[in-house]
Design a protein around this motif. Sequence first.
Motif, mmCIF file in Angstrom:
data_model
loop_
_atom_site.group_PDB
_atom_site.id
_atom_site.type_symbol
_atom_site.label_atom_id
_atom_site.label_comp_id
_atom_site.label_asym_id
_atom_site.label_seq_id
_atom_site.Cartn_x
_atom_site.Cartn_y
_atom_site.Cartn_z
ATOM 1 N N SER A 82 0.833 -1.205 0.000
ATOM 2 C CA SER A 82 0.000 0.000 0.000
ATOM 3 C C SER A 82 0.862 1.247 0.000
ATOM 4 C CB SER A 82 -0.929 0.011 1.225
ATOM 5 O OG SER A 82 -1.570 1.263 1.360
ATOM 6 N N TRP A 84 -0.254 4.145 0.402
ATOM 7 C CA TRP A 84 -0.788 5.023 1.457
ATOM 8 C C TRP A 84 -0.200 4.647 2.813
ATOM 9 C CZ3 TRP A 84 -2.559 8.485 -1.532
ATOM 10 C CH2 TRP A 84 -3.178 8.134 -2.738
ATOM 11 N N ASP A 160 -7.770 1.473 3.438
ATOM 12 C CA ASP A 160 -8.406 0.500 2.549
ATOM 13 C C ASP A 160 -9.394 1.170 1.591
ATOM 14 O OD1 ASP A 160 -6.976 -1.562 3.647
ATOM 15 O OD2 ASP A 160 -8.546 -2.166 5.049
ATOM 16 N N LYS A 163 -7.367 2.989 -1.052
ATOM 17 C CA LYS A 163 -6.737 2.015 -1.955
ATOM 18 C C LYS A 163 -7.746 1.464 -2.950
ATOM 19 C CE LYS A 163 -3.924 -2.207 -1.913
ATOM 20 N NZ LYS A 163 -3.285 -3.244 -1.057
ATOM 21 N N ASN A 168 -4.510 1.942 -5.660
ATOM 22 C CA ASN A 168 -3.156 2.141 -5.105
ATOM 23 C C ASN A 168 -2.292 3.017 -6.006
ATOM 24 O OD1 ASN A 168 -1.672 1.536 -2.735
ATOM 25 N ND2 ASN A 168 -0.364 0.121 -3.866
#
Length: 267
Positions: A82, A84, A160, A163, A168
């Motif tokens: 991820s 993020w 989440d 994403k 992503n």
Amino acid sequence: MIKEVQIKTLEQLLPLLTEQEYRPDLDRNRSPYVYRGMSDSSFKMYTSLSRNCKGLQKNLEPAILENFAKYAIQEDPNIGHSVWRQMILGQHYGLPTRLLDWTQSALVALNFATTEESLEEMDKHDCIVWRINMHEMVEILPDPYKYAVKKKHSSIFTVDMLKSLTGNSLKQYDSDMKDNAMVIIEPPSLNQRIINQHSFFAVVPTGIEDIEKFLADNTKDTVKYVIDKSLRWRVRDMLDQLNMSERIVYPGLEGLSKWIARHYYVK
């Protein structure tokens, strides 16, 4: 629009500390605001990525995150999954990122506003606390983002959620946000510092080069509280009594050392 409020007495801080909205559906009071404290009222809001990489941030950001993930995998084995998550973990260890720190606690924001690396500067300049309305930030988002967060009956995004909306991809996020929207994200509790600071992050798209101009042009409920320099030590002492100090926002020996140094500082 940005409203500026001058704080010259301790009593004038009370609205900042108590502003909440009554929710009839819950019969409770909830705050829609997040805050950002800055130690000098002349400081502009910039991300650490913007300060570090300037006009090349768009080109250098992928390399920064890629290298961080490569070398930080021992600390977090899932960090490569991820982009993020890479940003959030890196932000708390000084990595240049597009994230801008906010907190849901006005006390935490006041702590950062009344903190100086050099305590001799405490009464040399005013400090500021910014306030933005999370509901207002949701309303200016593109429809898919707005729908996703409202479906959760919330105004805050998770890693989440972001994403799933972007795949992503930073390029997709920038394309979606352009220069007129940004997401506020609540990070996962990766460490105690994030928990204690009640951290939130604004994920600033590359299309927004001037954050304050963006807020002035796109929001109606943004407030800039300017705290007079003559009040800073008084507020600092009040925060200590309320158990809001370096020991809380920087858990461990770092915060303990900062707190002791300030406690015994001779004015």
